[in-house]
Design a protein around this motif. Structure first.
Motif, PDB file in Angstrom:
ATOM      1  N   SER A 134      -2.643 -72.857  -7.220  1.00 28.39           N
ATOM      2  CA  SER A 134      -1.959 -71.610  -7.929  1.00 28.39           C
ATOM      3  C   SER A 134      -3.141 -70.735  -8.601  1.00 28.39           C
ATOM      4  O   SER A 134      -2.891 -69.507  -8.491  1.00 28.39           O
ATOM      5  N   LEU A 135      -3.977 -71.415  -8.862  1.00 30.98           N
ATOM      6  CA  LEU A 135      -5.118 -70.639  -9.208  1.00 30.98           C
ATOM      7  C   LEU A 135      -5.814 -69.705  -8.090  1.00 30.98           C
ATOM      8  O   LEU A 135      -6.323 -68.302  -8.551  1.00 30.98           O
ATOM      9  N   ILE A 136      -5.979 -70.174  -6.873  1.00 33.36           N
ATOM     10  CA  ILE A 136      -6.403 -69.427  -5.690  1.00 33.36           C
ATOM     11  C   ILE A 136      -5.427 -68.385  -5.443  1.00 33.36           C
ATOM     12  O   ILE A 136      -5.981 -67.079  -5.242  1.00 33.36           O
ATOM     13  N   VAL A 137      -4.071 -68.734  -5.565  1.00 37.97           N
ATOM     14  CA  VAL A 137      -3.286 -67.543  -5.146  1.00 37.97           C
ATOM     15  C   VAL A 137      -3.283 -66.457  -6.294  1.00 37.97           C
ATOM     16  O   VAL A 137      -2.967 -65.214  -6.001  1.00 37.97           O
ATOM     17  N   PHE A 138      -3.516 -66.912  -7.495  1.00 34.04           N
ATOM     18  CA  PHE A 138      -3.622 -65.991  -8.508  1.00 34.04           C
ATOM     19  C   PHE A 138      -4.533 -65.018  -8.368  1.00 34.04           C
ATOM     20  O   PHE A 138      -4.716 -63.795  -8.565  1.00 34.04           O
ATOM     21  N   GLY A 139      -5.774 -65.682  -8.100  1.00 34.06           N
ATOM     22  CA  GLY A 139      -7.219 -64.687  -7.791  1.00 34.06           C
ATOM     23  C   GLY A 139      -6.975 -63.776  -6.535  1.00 34.06           C
ATOM     24  O   GLY A 139      -7.538 -62.750  -6.680  1.00 34.06           O
ATOM     25  N   ALA A 140      -6.125 -64.455  -5.520  1.00 34.10           N
ATOM     26  CA  ALA A 140      -5.915 -63.243  -4.196  1.00 34.10           C
ATOM     27  C   ALA A 140      -4.979 -62.308  -4.744  1.00 34.10           C
ATOM     28  O   ALA A 140      -5.233 -61.089  -4.193  1.00 34.10           O
ATOM     29  N   VAL A 141      -3.917 -62.520  -5.562  1.00 32.43           N
ATOM     30  CA  VAL A 141      -3.166 -61.344  -5.999  1.00 32.43           C
ATOM     31  C   VAL A 141      -3.842 -60.387  -6.884  1.00 32.43           C
ATOM     32  O   VAL A 141      -3.716 -59.227  -6.741  1.00 32.43           O
ATOM     33  N   LEU A 142      -4.764 -60.776  -7.759  1.00 33.84           N
ATOM     34  CA  LEU A 142      -5.562 -60.089  -8.514  1.00 33.84           C
ATOM     35  C   LEU A 142      -6.614 -59.126  -7.580  1.00 33.84           C
ATOM     36  O   LEU A 142      -6.486 -58.035  -7.850  1.00 33.84           O
ATOM     37  N   GLY A 143      -7.034 -59.868  -6.835  1.00 36.66           N
ATOM     38  CA  GLY A 143      -7.914 -59.134  -5.678  1.00 36.66           C
ATOM     39  C   GLY A 143      -7.284 -57.965  -4.911  1.00 36.66           C
ATOM     40  O   GLY A 143      -7.503 -56.913  -4.721  1.00 36.66           O
ATOM     41  N   ALA A 144      -6.063 -58.348  -4.511  1.00 38.04           N
ATOM     42  CA  ALA A 144      -5.236 -57.476  -3.733  1.00 38.04           C
ATOM     43  C   ALA A 144      -4.619 -56.248  -4.399  1.00 38.04           C
ATOM     44  O   ALA A 144      -4.444 -55.046  -3.995  1.00 38.04           O
ATOM     45  N   SER A 145      -4.325 -56.644  -5.945  1.00 33.76           N
ATOM     46  CA  SER A 145      -3.819 -55.508  -6.805  1.00 33.76           C
ATOM     47  C   SER A 145      -4.917 -54.486  -7.037  1.00 33.76           C
ATOM     48  O   SER A 145      -4.594 -53.481  -7.406  1.00 33.76           O
ATOM     49  N   PHE A 146      -6.281 -54.971  -6.980  1.00 35.31           N
ATOM     50  CA  PHE A 146      -7.388 -53.865  -7.282  1.00 35.31           C
ATOM     51  C   PHE A 146      -7.417 -53.142  -6.110  1.00 35.31           C
ATOM     52  O   PHE A 146      -7.405 -51.826  -6.418  1.00 35.31           O
ATOM     53  N   PHE A 147      -7.264 -53.587  -4.937  1.00 38.75           N
ATOM     54  CA  PHE A 147      -7.414 -52.719  -3.868  1.00 38.75           C
ATOM     55  C   PHE A 147      -5.983 -51.781  -3.862  1.00 38.75           C
ATOM     56  O   PHE A 147      -6.235 -50.351  -3.478  1.00 38.75           O
ATOM     57  N   LEU A 148      -4.985 -52.147  -3.996  1.00 41.89           N
ATOM     58  CA  LEU A 148      -3.591 -51.342  -4.255  1.00 41.89           C
ATOM     59  C   LEU A 148      -4.018 -50.383  -5.196  1.00 41.89           C
ATOM     60  O   LEU A 148      -3.442 -49.213  -4.875  1.00 41.89           O
ATOM     61  N   PHE A 149      -4.437 -50.624  -6.379  1.00 43.73           N
ATOM     62  CA  PHE A 149      -4.646 -49.551  -7.146  1.00 43.73           C
ATOM     63  C   PHE A 149      -5.454 -48.474  -7.103  1.00 43.73           C
ATOM     64  O   PHE A 149      -5.494 -47.462  -7.119  1.00 43.73           O
ATOM     65  N   ARG A 150      -6.355 -48.919  -6.102  1.00 44.13           N
ATOM     66  CA  ARG A 150      -7.425 -47.970  -5.637  1.00 44.13           C
ATOM     67  C   ARG A 150      -6.953 -47.161  -4.562  1.00 44.13           C
ATOM     68  O   ARG A 150      -7.061 -45.914  -4.580  1.00 44.13           O
ATOM     69  N   ILE A 151      -6.117 -47.683  -3.717  1.00 41.79           N
ATOM     70  CA  ILE A 151      -5.576 -47.039  -2.680  1.00 41.79           C
ATOM     71  C   ILE A 151      -4.442 -45.901  -3.006  1.00 41.79           C
ATOM     72  O   ILE A 151      -4.644 -44.804  -2.859  1.00 41.79           O
ATOM     73  N   PHE A 152      -3.745 -46.269  -3.961  1.00 45.25           N
ATOM     74  CA  PHE A 152      -2.598 -45.321  -4.409  1.00 45.25           C
ATOM     75  C   PHE A 152      -3.030 -44.795  -5.696  1.00 45.25           C
ATOM     76  O   PHE A 152      -2.079 -43.817  -6.138  1.00 45.25           O
ATOM     77  N   GLY A 153      -3.994 -44.902  -6.333  1.00 43.46           N
ATOM     78  CA  GLY A 153      -4.406 -44.265  -7.550  1.00 43.46           C
ATOM     79  C   GLY A 153      -3.579 -44.426  -8.621  1.00 43.46           C
ATOM     80  O   GLY A 153      -3.314 -43.250  -9.381  1.00 43.46           O
ATOM     81  N   PHE A 154      -3.131 -45.707  -9.018  1.00 46.06           N
ATOM     82  CA  PHE A 154      -2.471 -45.925 -10.315  1.00 46.06           C
ATOM     83  C   PHE A 154      -3.343 -45.292 -11.534  1.00 46.06           C
ATOM     84  O   PHE A 154      -3.935 -45.807 -11.855  1.00 46.06           O
TER      85      PHE A 154
END
Length: 59
Positions: free
Chosen positions: A39-59
């Protein structure tokens, strides 16, 4: 028949056993619970993916 019949659910008596019972191993703590680490690994992966999603879509 010199040996009495023992039902399948029961353990037959043992004669002359010289071994003692094995001591119970202590609890390994978090190392024996891999879902914590997964669960810690999945949580870290989701945080990393959300960082890039926020950068791509400019939230």
């Amino acid at each position: 028949m010199s040996v009495p019949f023992v039902p399948p659910e029961e353990t037959p008596p043992v004669e002359g056993c010289t071994s003692s019972a094995h001591p119970e191993r202590p609890d390994g703590g978090a190392w024996e619970h891999p879902m914590i680490w997964a669960s810690l690994i999945v949580f870290g992966a989701v945080l990393g993916a959300s960082f890039f999603l926020f950068r791509i879509f400019g939230f």
